[in-house]
Motif scaffolding. Structure first.
Motif, short mmCIF file in Angstrom:
data_model
loop_
_atom_site.label_atom_id
_atom_site.label_comp_id
_atom_site.label_asym_id
_atom_site.label_seq_id
_atom_site.Cartn_x
_atom_site.Cartn_y
_atom_site.Cartn_z
N MET A 135 -0.36 -0.65 15.61
CA MET A 135 0.90 -1.34 15.89
C MET A 135 1.79 -1.28 14.66
SD MET A 135 0.06 -5.41 15.63
CE MET A 135 1.81 -5.74 15.69
N PRO A 136 3.14 -1.37 14.82
CA PRO A 136 4.03 -1.35 13.67
C PRO A 136 3.76 -2.54 12.76
CG PRO A 136 5.23 -0.98 15.72
CD PRO A 136 3.86 -1.42 16.10
N PHE A 137 3.83 -2.31 11.45
CA PHE A 137 3.63 -3.39 10.49
C PHE A 137 4.92 -4.18 10.34
CE2 PHE A 137 0.13 -0.67 9.58
CZ PHE A 137 -0.85 -1.48 9.03
N PRO A 138 4.84 -5.51 10.18
CA PRO A 138 6.05 -6.29 9.94
C PRO A 138 6.69 -5.84 8.64
CG PRO A 138 4.15 -7.72 10.43
CD PRO A 138 3.63 -6.33 10.22
N ARG A 139 8.02 -5.80 8.60
CA ARG A 139 8.74 -5.35 7.42
C ARG A 139 9.11 -6.54 6.54
NH1 ARG A 139 7.29 -0.55 6.18
NH2 ARG A 139 8.02 1.09 7.53
N GLY A 140 9.26 -6.26 5.28
CA GLY A 140 9.65 -7.29 4.32
C GLY A 140 10.92 -6.92 3.60
N GLY A 141 10.77 -6.34 2.38
CA GLY A 141 11.94 -6.08 1.54
C GLY A 141 12.66 -4.79 1.84
N GLY A 142 12.06 -3.83 2.55
CA GLY A 142 12.71 -2.55 2.77
C GLY A 142 12.46 -2.05 4.18
N THR A 143 13.09 -0.90 4.52
CA THR A 143 12.97 -0.36 5.86
C THR A 143 12.41 1.06 5.87
OG1 THR A 143 15.28 0.38 5.79
CG2 THR A 143 14.85 -1.79 6.74
N VAL A 144 12.52 1.78 4.75
CA VAL A 144 12.05 3.16 4.67
C VAL A 144 10.62 3.17 4.15
CG1 VAL A 144 12.44 5.43 3.66
CG2 VAL A 144 14.39 3.99 4.28
N THR A 145 9.68 3.72 4.93
CA THR A 145 8.28 3.74 4.54
C THR A 145 8.09 4.68 3.35
OG1 THR A 145 7.54 3.28 6.79
CG2 THR A 145 5.94 4.26 5.28
N LEU A 146 7.54 4.14 2.27
CA LEU A 146 7.27 4.93 1.07
C LEU A 146 5.79 5.32 1.00
CD1 LEU A 146 8.43 6.01 -1.63
CD2 LEU A 146 7.74 3.83 -2.66
N LEU A 147 4.91 4.38 1.33
CA LEU A 147 3.47 4.61 1.28
C LEU A 147 2.85 4.26 2.61
CD1 LEU A 147 0.90 5.17 -0.60
CD2 LEU A 147 0.79 2.68 -0.83
N LYS A 148 2.01 5.15 3.13
CA LYS A 148 1.30 4.89 4.38
C LYS A 148 -0.16 5.28 4.19
CE LYS A 148 1.55 5.73 9.37
NZ LYS A 148 2.30 6.42 10.44
N VAL A 149 -1.04 4.33 4.44
CA VAL A 149 -2.48 4.53 4.25
C VAL A 149 -3.16 4.34 5.61
CG1 VAL A 149 -4.55 3.66 3.10
CG2 VAL A 149 -2.36 3.69 1.88
N GLU A 150 -4.01 5.29 5.97
CA GLU A 150 -4.71 5.24 7.24
C GLU A 150 -6.19 5.50 7.04
OE1 GLU A 150 -2.71 8.24 9.50
OE2 GLU A 150 -1.19 6.86 10.25
N GLY A 151 -7.02 4.56 7.50
CA GLY A 151 -8.47 4.74 7.48
C GLY A 151 -9.06 4.96 6.10
N LEU A 152 -8.48 4.35 5.07
CA LEU A 152 -8.93 4.57 3.70
C LEU A 152 -10.30 3.92 3.48
CD1 LEU A 152 -8.12 5.76 0.94
CD2 LEU A 152 -7.19 3.50 0.36
N SER A 153 -11.23 4.72 2.96
CA SER A 153 -12.59 4.24 2.72
C SER A 153 -13.11 4.75 1.39
CB SER A 153 -13.55 4.68 3.83
OG SER A 153 -13.16 4.16 5.09
#
Length: 335
Positions: A1-19
């Protein structure tokens, strides 16, 4: 699901399934007999100009996550995407160029600065590593020291000649040397007095507004987190259990673990008018080498039922409140 936004709108870092799983080896032949699941399937998003705080008890995997993001540790699995580029398969040569955009600042201002180097050499080191010192490096060091509230003449001194707060400012200057877009702040004020903590936090906020920086702020101090964060991710035993905006987490948490953490925040109440129910968790944190089946928090949760042992709850917005939590039985709590 989309993550709630805070201070910005342009995604800079995206982490998926990090282990990150560390092998357990025993015997003369050092055979692998198990593994420690320090980080196990973490998903995160961070926007440009935003502060995302990663919180949880000691040993939950916060610092390991931060080191994975800057590739000081190699991930066991998962994808780390920065500004549209997957960092996971990059060679060390390509990664060195990318590290100009992602820097890290460590917890201990006494241990993270070399006692054998002057402040000038400490701040200039990233410039030298990237081959940028010859192009006005000395002037750049002076500018950075002024930017963090120190004087250019401080460049001739050694780290032991400064207070803890001043040393941490030197660490900030070093992190800013290459003009990064993202800084991982690993418990940056935990070793400082409360009054000095406030000064450093206010400076970090000012630098963010001035330079457009994004921060991943790792901390166990929820009072500090409340002051600096746009969004918060709560971590337990290597996994994210709840994430949302600062208001989501601090005023309407839905995961029992988040509610327990918030109940422990001291409340300034000299006349004793406010009463907050403290949630005391029973039992010890399970070992990351042998996490519980199903929900990892179930062994300490007062809501646990049979389904909690059988099925791991997905990070989802089950209550429709706008932020997800990994709980089969979420409930809005007024923190």
């Amino acid at each position: 699901m989309p993550f709630p936004r805070g201070g910005g709108t342009v995604t800079l870092l995206k982490v998926e399934g990090l282990s990150k799983h560390f092998p357990i080896r025993r015997g003369v032949l050092r055979r692998k007999v198990g593994e420690i699941r320090a980080v196990d399937g973490v998903d995160l998003e961070l926007a440009a100009g935003e502060t995302l705080s990663l919180v949880g008890e000691s040993g939950c995997g916060k610092s390991t996550t931060g080191r994975l993001l800057v590739r000081l540790l190699e991930p066991t699995a998962g994808r780390i995407e920065f500004d549209g580029t997957d960092l996971s398969p990059l060679s060390q040569r390509d990664l060195r160029a990318r590290r100009q955009d992602i820097q890290i600042m460590f917890q201990d201002p006494y241990a993270s600065l070399s006692p054998r180097m002057t402040v000038h050499d400490i701040v200039a080191e990233p410039l030298r590593v990237q081959g940028r010192y010859r192009e006005g490096g000395a002037e750049r060091v002076g500018e950075l020291l002024e930017l963090v509230g120190l004087r250019p003449e401080h460049a001739r001194r050694y780290a032991h000649e400064f207070s803890g707060g001043q040393r941490q400012r030197v660490g900030i200057a070093r992190a800013l040397a290459l003009e990064p877009r993202l800084i991982v702040l690993d418990e940056p004020v935990s070793a400082l007095d409360v009054s000095v903590q406030a000064q450093v936090i206010n400076q970090l906020r000012g630098l963010q507004e001035r330079l457009g920086l994004a921060y991943l702020f790792i901390s166990h101090n929820l009072s500090v987190v409340r002051h600096i964060s746009h969004r918060v991710a709560v971590m337990y035993l290597g996994a994210i259990v709840e994430t949302g905006t600062r208001a989501d987490i601090f005023t309407r948490p839905t995961h029992p673990y988040t509610q327990a953490l918030l109940s422990a925040i001291p409340v300034p109440d000299p006349v004793g008018r406010e009463r907050r129910q403290r949630i005391t968790l029973t039992g010890d944190v399970p070992s990351p080498s042998d996490p519980p089946s199903g929900c990892r928090f179930r062994t300490r949760c007062w809501k646990a039922q049979d389904v909690c042992a059988q099925e791991a709850p997905a990070l989802a917005d089950r209550l429709g409140v706008g932020h997800p939590s990994a709980c089969h039985f979420p409930e809005i709590s007024a923190a």
